[in-house]
Motif scaffolding. Structure first.
Motif, PDB file in Angstrom:
ATOM      1  N   ALA A 168       0.841  -1.198   0.000  1.00  0.00           N
ATOM      2  CA  ALA A 168       0.000   0.000   0.000  1.00  0.00           C
ATOM      3  C   ALA A 168       0.870   1.239   0.000  1.00  0.00           C
ATOM      4  CB  ALA A 168      -0.902   0.009   1.225  1.00  0.00           C
ATOM      5  N   LEU A 175      -5.405   6.257  -0.760  1.00  0.00           N
ATOM      6  CA  LEU A 175      -4.828   4.948  -0.467  1.00  0.00           C
ATOM      7  C   LEU A 175      -4.814   4.131  -1.751  1.00  0.00           C
ATOM      8  CD1 LEU A 175      -3.763   2.830   1.538  1.00  0.00           C
ATOM      9  CD2 LEU A 175      -6.135   2.222   2.007  1.00  0.00           C
ATOM     10  N   LEU A 187      -3.396   0.587  -3.637  1.00  0.00           N
ATOM     11  CA  LEU A 187      -2.770  -0.730  -3.531  1.00  0.00           C
ATOM     12  C   LEU A 187      -1.853  -0.903  -4.731  1.00  0.00           C
ATOM     13  CD1 LEU A 187      -5.795  -2.953  -2.481  1.00  0.00           C
ATOM     14  CD2 LEU A 187      -4.160  -1.764  -1.047  1.00  0.00           C
ATOM     15  N   TRP A 192      -6.120   0.455   5.802  1.00  0.00           N
ATOM     16  CA  TRP A 192      -5.121  -0.515   5.365  1.00  0.00           C
ATOM     17  C   TRP A 192      -4.913  -1.588   6.427  1.00  0.00           C
ATOM     18  CZ3 TRP A 192      -3.315  -3.141   1.768  1.00  0.00           C
ATOM     19  CH2 TRP A 192      -2.075  -3.758   1.821  1.00  0.00           C
TER      20      TRP A 192
END
Length: 173
Positions: A24, A43, A45, A75
């Protein structure tokens, strides 16, 4: 052959990755307009090749959040879910979304809804939410066409369907 709905024109792609290849990152966006500066965080990935840092894909999980700690919590919840299963994540509360005309009409003012959904919104309101509710009540004529459009879009949209093997795998947890 013409598609039944114009929604079918959207491209859908299902991607499956190994969990140990996903990391992340939190990105920061800032912009300035004269005397005002806006800072937002996202955020993301990041999928890397095994045993390397070469990025294969990026998946945007949550965007335009003003606070970094909420993204860290998100996360941590994702990691806990993937490592220990759904029972390891406490307090998962799903949003109940009704599709009736009244629910769509009041989608932008859910505290006016009758029944359990409206009661839930009213019970979780804080003092400043009441001030905002009073101010937004006068904007009802703006929310009204948006609610009608929301109803039309919700009734015309097809139900999403997963491929059978992906659906079976997701239910086997």
């Amino acid at each position: 052959m013409k598609p039944k709905y114009w929604f079918n024109l959207w491209h859908t792609e299902i991607k499956v990755y190994e969990w140990n290849c996903i990391e992340a990152e939190i990105t920061k966006f800032s912009g300035s307009a004269g005397k005002t500066t806006v800072v937002k965080h996202e955020l993301v990935l990041v999928v890397c090749r095994p045993q390397s840092n070469e990025v294969v894909d990026r998946i945007f999980l949550k965007g335009l959040d003003p606070a970094v700690p909420t993204l860290h919590e998100m996360w941590a919840g994702v990691r806990r879910f993937m490592q220990c299963g759904p029972n390891a994540v406490p307090g998962i509360e799903t949003n109940i979304r009704e599709t009736g005309f009244l629910y769509s009409l009041l989608a932008y003012m859910p505290y006016f809804l009758p029944g359990t959904i409206g009661r839930h919104h009213r019970e979780t309101m804080r003092w400043y939410d009441y001030v905002l509710a009073f101010m937004s009540f006068w904007l009802f004529w703006i929310w009204l066409p948006l609610g009608v459009c929301s109803y039309i879009a919700g009734t015309c949209a097809p139900e999403p369907q997963w491929p059978a093997e992906i659906d079976a795998e997701s239910r086997s947890l």
